[in-house]
Write an enzyme that holds these catalytic residues in place. Sequence first.
Site, mmCIF file in Angstrom:
data_model
loop_
_atom_site.group_PDB
_atom_site.id
_atom_site.type_symbol
_atom_site.label_atom_id
_atom_site.label_comp_id
_atom_site.label_asym_id
_atom_site.label_seq_id
_atom_site.Cartn_x
_atom_site.Cartn_y
_atom_site.Cartn_z
ATOM 1 C CD GLU A 1 -2.618 1.128 2.682
ATOM 2 O OE1 GLU A 1 -2.158 0.465 3.620
ATOM 3 O OE2 GLU A 1 -3.673 1.786 2.751
ATOM 4 C CE LYS B 1 -7.258 1.957 3.635
ATOM 5 N NZ LYS B 1 -5.892 2.260 4.179
ATOM 6 C CB CYS C 1 -4.929 -1.195 3.925
ATOM 7 S SG CYS C 1 -4.131 -1.243 5.567
#
Lengths: 378, 378
Positions: free
Chosen positions: B119, B196, B233
């Site tokens: 990430e 995300k 994540c």
Amino acid sequence: MAAVQLESLEKCLERHVPPEELREVRRILYGKETRMLDLPLCALETAVERDFELKGLGFEAAPEQLRQPRIVRVGIIQNKIVLPTNAPVAQQVAAMHKRIGDLVEAAAMCGVNIVCFQEAWTMPFAFCTREKLPWTEFAESAEDGPTTKFCQELAKQYNLVVVSPILERDEVHGETLWNTAVVVSNSGHVLGKTRKNHIPRIGDFNESTYYMEGKTGHRVFQTQFGRIAVNICYGRHHPLNWLMFSINGAEIIFNPSATVGDLSEPMWPIEARNAAIANHCFTCAINRVGMVMLFLCVKAHRDFGYFYGSSYIAAPDGSRTPSLSRTRDGLLIAEMDLNLCRQISDKWAFKMTGRYEMYAEELAKMVQPDFEPNIIKE
Amino acid sequence: MAAVQLESLEKCLERHVPPEELREVRRILYGKETRMLDLPLCALETAVERDFELKGLGFEAAPEQLRQPRIVRVGIIQNKIVLPTNAPVAQQVAAMHKRIGDLVEAAAMCGVNIVCFQEAWTMPFAFCTREKLPWTEFAESAEDGPTTKFCQELAKQYNLVVVSPILERDEVHGETLWNTAVVVSNSGHVLGKTRKNHIPRIGDFNESTYYMEGKTGHRVFQTQFGRIAVNICYGRHHPLNWLMFSINGAEIIFNPSATVGDLSEPMWPIEARNAAIANHCFTCAINRVGMVMLFLCVKAHRDFGYFYGSSYIAAPDGSRTPSLSRTRDGLLIAEMDLNLCRQISDKWAFKMTGRYEMYAEELAKMVQPDFEPNIIKE
């Protein structure tokens, strides 16, 4: 099948890994260490006499200013069947009642408040046979069958909540069968029942030969000791099933199961524990132990592998207890402060960040026959 | 922090557990054994020279009559930052490009078809500081920033798909920042980007100081080597996020992450692996390694723990690779036959038994302000 049959993963690691590394191995595998409970001598002696494993662990929560700790002791039981599967049905059931009664007595000595048994606990797990008689004779009324009455006696005698997963015969709806858990309050009243939401159709186990998907939804039972729910067996593979029990307020979700080694053992430590993490709640994964020889079936399934036990309890902070044995009957007790659920929810905030509106919409779209997946091509 | 810092769980077990028990420990922990890949000597030498771990494992699928095997080699990279965090931004980025270029070269020697980085890979993970400059200067255009151009060169040079998670500066929408993964086709074209979906607000990491929840939904990228998606994540904690990528057809879901030891390490092996099981797909969990000293922040976060690496790849059958090291840069390669996804889906049938209509309805109800949980009381 494996060359070496381990009694448990944890015992193997304890035997071989040096203490200072073992601590780190445990932290990586099992999270924050659980505390050994000081169980009464009479219970420990009972476990030896009656030949079952007895283990007690504690999960901690931080003290709060405005809420008292909400300490509850949960007991989960894994066990073999007692009599051979060709013994008369009534005798098999009576022997299971006796065995479970013995283990619940020890649980009561340890101050257990809520106890849960394995899936379809009064019977051999015969659903791979595709035979009806005699297996369907193990089905009982959830409301007033002999097993529910037996559990009501246990509940009153020991002042504990009993979660009793049985094969249910529903007289009211065309004498259908269901895979059901009955929840008996510590007062001895039947608080209600909840049914298996997802039915496996895997290899020999097409359980829809016997019963279909439950329509009791995701109800949660408010007991004197906390809010509980029951996600029966195959439902543990469905993250949405756990989620909806949690959204309805469950603080402890039981997963009474029956699953065999070669099929699912590496998935077993993952799924219920992931559910505890993802939903900020406690989960209790219960599996049977032992081989089951099903004497009545004509050809197949005289030996369909071993139930590997390994029952465990997982906490919302990612920690978990060690497993019960892979081979023996056992009673696993966990003391938990239910305040931990909200504490972890406040810390990790998965519900706050869950974006459920988006998923409600996306799921509503995906069930349409003309759904077009969102795929980007060059 | 732990007294003993293990390089990896697997190495510790290999050192202490005797071989015949180790086989059983591995089966219980990691499922069906993965096959060691025979990697070319030049790649192994490169790994030694350039000081990174190189590991290659293979997952098997059954042969089919009507489909050819769909073999793909996936590479995931975990790495420390190269320069100190008070070096000039352009130098830090250039040093990271150089380092990643070195590892991708080795991946190409090993025949990797799709590679994914960690990430926000071009920068130190500075989101705990709450400072803007200089960290926001690491943000780039997803479409034509220098890092995307660098990845396009890699893709063309080595004929591989590159998944490049960066901090994105969106010039078109008010110069906002996003946490984004850019997918570059092996032709060198930008196939698209995905953002995300779930943003943490945990302890020091309230990343919404920098960017908000993405609105790119659950798009899946059809590459020459298979259908891939990126769950960035914190989205790994949300089972619904994995599910929707899978429902849109993803066969491999990457989870580029940045997470530290005391917070999440025991959850790390559980979540991505559970997603592989629950969704009948492959998942690739990628974490950083190393301490990060953030020199510019005034007081806190001079040391906010260590990124514990431990990147791994999980398969739909519940098996997984060993982890990369907890402390070193590494390249993990997995060869997979994507036919395994449908084979496992046909076996376990979680999508067929998923009852998504029920959940779409329940979720639509639960987001209403007047939602009443389904709680049964005595």
